[in-house]
Write a protein that holds these residues in place. Sequence first.
Motif, PDB file in Angstrom:
ATOM      1  N   MET A 110     -52.328   8.614  24.788  1.00 41.67           N
ATOM      2  CA  MET A 110     -51.049   8.388  24.118  1.00 41.67           C
ATOM      3  C   MET A 110     -49.922   8.898  25.003  1.00 41.67           C
ATOM      4  O   MET A 110     -50.123   9.736  25.880  1.00 41.67           O
ATOM      5  N   GLY A 111     -48.743   8.369  24.766  1.00 43.88           N
ATOM      6  CA  GLY A 111     -47.565   8.806  25.498  1.00 43.88           C
ATOM      7  C   GLY A 111     -46.734   9.772  24.669  1.00 43.88           C
ATOM      8  O   GLY A 111     -46.883   9.870  23.454  1.00 43.88           O
ATOM      9  N   ILE A 112     -45.863  10.489  25.339  1.00 44.46           N
ATOM     10  CA  ILE A 112     -44.952  11.403  24.650  1.00 44.46           C
ATOM     11  C   ILE A 112     -43.728  11.603  25.526  1.00 44.46           C
ATOM     12  O   ILE A 112     -43.840  11.685  26.755  1.00 44.46           O
ATOM     13  N   THR A 113     -42.567  11.637  24.912  1.00 49.32           N
ATOM     14  CA  THR A 113     -41.330  11.899  25.649  1.00 49.32           C
ATOM     15  C   THR A 113     -40.491  12.915  24.877  1.00 49.32           C
ATOM     16  O   THR A 113     -40.620  13.049  23.662  1.00 49.32           O
ATOM     17  N   GLY A 114     -39.626  13.580  25.613  1.00 48.30           N
ATOM     18  CA  GLY A 114     -38.698  14.498  24.964  1.00 48.30           C
ATOM     19  C   GLY A 114     -38.413  15.711  25.830  1.00 48.30           C
ATOM     20  O   GLY A 114     -39.212  16.065  26.699  1.00 48.30           O
ATOM     21  N   PRO A 115     -37.273  16.340  25.625  1.00 45.84           N
ATOM     22  CA  PRO A 115     -36.989  17.602  26.317  1.00 45.84           C
ATOM     23  C   PRO A 115     -38.012  18.654  25.874  1.00 45.84           C
ATOM     24  O   PRO A 115     -38.389  18.693  24.705  1.00 45.84           O
ATOM     25  N   ARG A 153     -45.843   5.506  21.767  1.00 45.72           N
ATOM     26  CA  ARG A 153     -45.487   6.812  22.324  1.00 45.72           C
ATOM     27  C   ARG A 153     -44.745   7.658  21.296  1.00 45.72           C
ATOM     28  O   ARG A 153     -43.956   7.143  20.509  1.00 45.72           O
ATOM     29  N   TYR A 154     -44.997   8.976  21.302  1.00 43.85           N
ATOM     30  CA  TYR A 154     -44.197   9.863  20.462  1.00 43.85           C
ATOM     31  C   TYR A 154     -42.889  10.157  21.175  1.00 43.85           C
ATOM     32  O   TYR A 154     -42.884  10.590  22.332  1.00 43.85           O
TER      33      TYR A 154
END
Length: 267
Positions: free
Chosen positions: A80-85, A183-184
Amino acid sequence: MNKIVLVTGASSGIGEGVASFLSEKGYVVYGTSRKPKNERDFPFKLIVLDVLNTETIQTAVQLIIKNEGRLDVLVNNAGMGITGPIEETPTEEMRAVFNTNLFGAIDVIKAVLPGMRRQKSGIIINITSIAGYTGLPFRGLYSATKGALELITETLSMEVKPFGIHVVNVAPGDFATNIAAGRYHAPISEQSAYKEKYQINLDLMNAHVNSGKNPTEMAKKIYAILNTKHPKIHYKVGGFLEKFSIVLKRMLSDRMYEKIVMQHYKL
């Protein structure tokens, strides 16, 4: 004798491309999905496997060995993908992506190794990412999971080589898949100190995926690896600049490389 292959996360994207391609080449392929009954028809067998559920992992592997008598190849693709600061990404989401991309992959490896050791042969191919070679802004957690799997691959390769088992990884760059949809994304709040830069980078990431390479390129690379007598540990599949970025990181000072990455991501 046709080799028996297990491809996790095969209902879409790279996993589907690899499973379909290998089926066309005469391999007996079992792809997996968390909910295969809801999926369309595929040119390979699609069975239940959730990398977060060890019972489903064991059941899937036992089913393959019962049906075919052996398992020769694992393509560890589910993820799975994940994005964020980093500051604003919930810690529980951080744990979730590590559980899927790293510990889930390890649990599948644990399930297939006993059979491969008994038959004194097998190959495990971990799908990592070129992003795993560099900490990328707003993708740090994803990079960390894939970088960790790269190191696990190196370790495992040494541990199981005496049993006739090869362990390699294939690190793709940007490919045209639906990873962005699954993605999250850490929410972008109006009060966020990262609001503007994070949004710019989200748009950039999605554009890269949408214009990415065809997953068949990954399938062809994996097919070539399966037909290599002495495979390498690390393979990379992507555009010239994606692969060159890894070389550049080795050549430049830390701060110089950081400056180039920040300019690329408009920071």
